[in-house]
Design a protein around this motif. Structure first.
Motif, PDB file in Angstrom:
ATOM      1  N   UNK A   1      -9.136  12.940   3.962  1.00  0.00           N
ATOM      2  CA  UNK A   1      -9.433  12.549   2.807  1.00  0.00           C
ATOM      3  C   UNK A   1      -8.357  10.994   2.209  1.00  0.00           C
ATOM      4  N   UNK A   2      -6.655  11.065   2.847  1.00  0.00           N
ATOM      5  CA  UNK A   2      -6.152  10.015   2.162  1.00  0.00           C
ATOM      6  C   UNK A   2      -7.240   8.521   2.489  1.00  0.00           C
ATOM      7  N   UNK A   3      -7.174   9.120   3.859  1.00  0.00           N
ATOM      8  CA  UNK A   3      -8.393   8.149   4.157  1.00  0.00           C
ATOM      9  C   UNK A   3      -9.105   7.117   3.560  1.00  0.00           C
ATOM     10  N   UNK A   4     -10.346   8.331   2.377  1.00  0.00           N
ATOM     11  CA  UNK A   4     -10.962   8.147   1.919  1.00  0.00           C
ATOM     12  C   UNK A   4     -10.314   7.049  -0.005  1.00  0.00           C
ATOM     13  N   UNK A   5      -9.417   7.724   0.261  1.00  0.00           N
ATOM     14  CA  UNK A   5      -8.556   6.773  -1.410  1.00  0.00           C
ATOM     15  C   UNK A   5      -8.212   6.013  -0.634  1.00  0.00           C
TER      16      UNK A   5
ATOM     17  N   UNK B   1      -4.045  -3.195   2.512  1.00  0.00           N
ATOM     18  CA  UNK B   1      -4.385  -3.919   3.748  1.00  0.00           C
ATOM     19  C   UNK B   1      -4.626  -3.921   4.913  1.00  0.00           C
ATOM     20  N   UNK B   2      -3.354  -4.115   5.082  1.00  0.00           N
ATOM     21  CA  UNK B   2      -3.382  -4.236   7.081  1.00  0.00           C
ATOM     22  C   UNK B   2      -2.968  -2.412   6.963  1.00  0.00           C
ATOM     23  N   UNK B   3      -1.856  -2.109   6.138  1.00  0.00           N
ATOM     24  CA  UNK B   3      -1.075  -1.150   6.505  1.00  0.00           C
ATOM     25  C   UNK B   3      -2.120  -0.476   6.396  1.00  0.00           C
ATOM     26  N   UNK B   4      -2.623   0.272   5.489  1.00  0.00           N
ATOM     27  CA  UNK B   4      -3.966   0.771   5.743  1.00  0.00           C
ATOM     28  C   UNK B   4      -5.244   1.886   6.326  1.00  0.00           C
ATOM     29  N   UNK B   5      -5.312   0.258   6.659  1.00  0.00           N
ATOM     30  CA  UNK B   5      -6.958   0.565   7.914  1.00  0.00           C
ATOM     31  C   UNK B   5      -6.075   0.119   9.377  1.00  0.00           C
TER      32      UNK B   5
ATOM     33  N   UNK C   1      -9.243   0.300  -2.044  1.00  0.00           N
ATOM     34  CA  UNK C   1      -9.573  -1.213  -1.715  1.00  0.00           C
ATOM     35  C   UNK C   1     -10.551  -1.426  -1.871  1.00  0.00           C
ATOM     36  N   UNK C   2     -11.943  -1.032  -1.762  1.00  0.00           N
ATOM     37  CA  UNK C   2     -13.583  -1.613  -2.329  1.00  0.00           C
ATOM     38  C   UNK C   2     -13.391  -1.675  -3.969  1.00  0.00           C
ATOM     39  N   UNK C   3     -12.712  -1.589  -4.889  1.00  0.00           N
ATOM     40  CA  UNK C   3     -12.664  -0.804  -6.114  1.00  0.00           C
ATOM     41  C   UNK C   3     -12.940  -2.417  -7.403  1.00  0.00           C
ATOM     42  N   UNK C   4     -13.821  -1.922  -8.087  1.00  0.00           N
ATOM     43  CA  UNK C   4     -14.225  -3.328  -8.478  1.00  0.00           C
ATOM     44  C   UNK C   4     -14.856  -4.954  -7.061  1.00  0.00           C
TER      45      UNK C   4
ATOM     46  N   UNK D   1      -1.181   6.536  -1.702  1.00  0.00           N
ATOM     47  CA  UNK D   1      -0.988   5.562  -3.494  1.00  0.00           C
ATOM     48  C   UNK D   1      -0.949   4.648  -2.837  1.00  0.00           C
ATOM     49  N   UNK D   2      -0.205   4.139  -2.285  1.00  0.00           N
ATOM     50  CA  UNK D   2       0.816   2.559  -2.268  1.00  0.00           C
ATOM     51  C   UNK D   2       0.915   1.774  -1.482  1.00  0.00           C
ATOM     52  N   UNK D   3      -0.019   1.852   0.388  1.00  0.00           N
ATOM     53  CA  UNK D   3      -0.818   1.865   1.171  1.00  0.00           C
ATOM     54  C   UNK D   3      -1.844   0.602   0.929  1.00  0.00           C
TER      55      UNK D   3
END
Length: 310
Positions: free
Chosen positions: A98-102, A166-170, A107-110, A162-164
């Protein structure tokens, strides 16, 4: 299974970019998803009652395997424990998916919806939705409650998603997926494990291999040209996230729910060198990738060592 993805070959040339260099990974992942994806509602045997003579996971992966307490348990107790532990891992998987999906949606928004990376991102999110439902049904069939990380970890996850970016998220996505992948590759081949659990693991391993490929590619791409400060910051963020993900996989309540002495079980699991060694050896490839991306800094190593990932 749908037909192969049709590629608009001139799409990226019109923008002056090389589609083979920047988009080939996304196209190949879309093609793979079109050719090999599963529907857990029909692929998994949900109807056959649980056979208590089966494990929920390979016993060698139990947090108590190799301890004095494990040696005292009956065969039935060991199987009950691995079923609760497998359900806990599945529940933690739902939490992180669920964290991943958000993070991926944000990241892909707009962004350009005709870009194959955008389309792959939505495909990955669709996969994760199916996986979460599959894990939830699997945990219920294993006779387990709804395991959740501790409240402080849940809130840290809320902040991270909410905050991660770019590369930190992936990179954090990659760590969670790789650790789970290693476990499940063992479980899906183990005939001691309940057949429906083996099917769940097989589905997840096949489909998550594409997710890991995308996460690796995105991590490398977003780190191109990154300076030392940015790498140091991202390295510590990913390491902290990894620590809480891995240490939340087996809920402290699994022991009581399996009918064991929870205080003794937690104490022996905490110092179980067999389990720690198994985690370290299984994550060697992941650590090599993080090192190659220069995300294995000294501060980050502290958290990976605490989580027994290195």
């Amino acid at each position: 299974m749908s037909s192969s993805t049709v590629r608009p070959e001139n799409q990226e040339q019109d923008r002056g970019r090389d589609p083979l260099a920047e988009q080939d990974v996304a196209w190949r992942l879309l093609d793979s998803a079109a050719k090999l994806s599963y529907d857990p509602t029909t692929e998994v045997d949900w109807e056959t009652p649980l056979d208590p003579d089966h494990h929920g996971a390979s016993p060698e992966w139990s947090t108590l395997y190799g301890t004095a307490y494990w040696n005292e348990l009956t065969d039935a107790q060991r199987k009950a424990l691995t079923r609760q532990e497998a359900a806990s891992v599945a529940s933690t998987g739902i939490w992180f998916e669920m964290i991943l999906q958000q993070m991926v949606l944000r990241d892909m928004y707009a962004k350009d919806p005709t870009d194959p990376r955008f389309q792959w991102a939505l495909t990955e999110i669709a996969d994760e939705c199916r996986h979460s439902i599959m894990f939830a049904r699997g945990a219920a069939k294993l006779g387990a409650p709804a395991y959740r990380p501790r409240r402080p970890v849940v809130e840290l996850g809320r902040a991270f998603k909410t905050l991660a970016f770019g590369e930190a998220a992936y990179a954090a996505i990659l760590v969670a997926e790789e650790v789970l992948d290693v476990m499940q590759r063992d479980w899906m081949r183990d005939e001691r494990v309940a057949p429906f659990v083996r099917t769940i693991n097989n589905i997840h391993v096949v489909e998550e291999s594409r997710h890991m490929k995308f996460a690796r590619d995105e991590t490398r791409k977003r780190l191109r040209g990154a300076g030392a400060v940015r790498r140091q910051l991202n390295a510590i963020v990913v390491a902290i996230a990894s620590y809480y993900i891995v240490t939340s996989m087996v809920n402290r309540d699994v022991y009581a729910n399996a009918g064991l002495d929870p205080a003794r079980a937690r104490a022996e699991a905490r110092v179980n060198e067999h389990h720690k060694s198994l985690m370290r050896s299984s994550c060697s490839g992941l650590m090599e990738f993080l090192a190659s991306a220069r995300l294995l800094t000294k501060p980050a190593l502290f958290f990976y060592k605490r989580a027994s990932l290195i």
